[in-house]
Design a protein around this motif. Structure first.
Motif: not given
Length: 77
Positions: A12, A30-32, A37, A47, A53-54
């Motif tokens: 990131v 951070v979101r997955y 996350v 991953a 991924i946001e």
């Protein structure tokens, strides 16, 4: 920023914000696949499955008006 590869670590990026007036603060989320996350010092996570991924960044300055940007990055097999 490199695109994520399935089964690989995704790094990131650290953002730099400048301009405006007064002290700027940056909040990062951070979101997955919809789950939050927690990033360590290396700023990476695995991953492990296809999905999204946001990266959400919210910047606030002297006037208090927040500015938010969300970046969506697909993870494909």
């Amino acid at each position: 920023m490199s695109m994520p590869e399935l089964g690989e670590f995704f790094f990131v990026p650290q953002i730099t914000v400048s301009g405006g007036s007064g002290l700027l603060t940056v909040a990062e989320e951070v979101r997955y696949n919809g789950k939050s996350v927690a990033l360590g010092a290396e700023r990476r996570f695995l991953a492990s499955e296809p999905g999204m991924i946001e990266l959400k960044y919210t910047v606030s300055g002297y006037c208090g008006e927040p500015f938010t940007r969300i970046f969506g990055i697909p993870v494909e097999n």
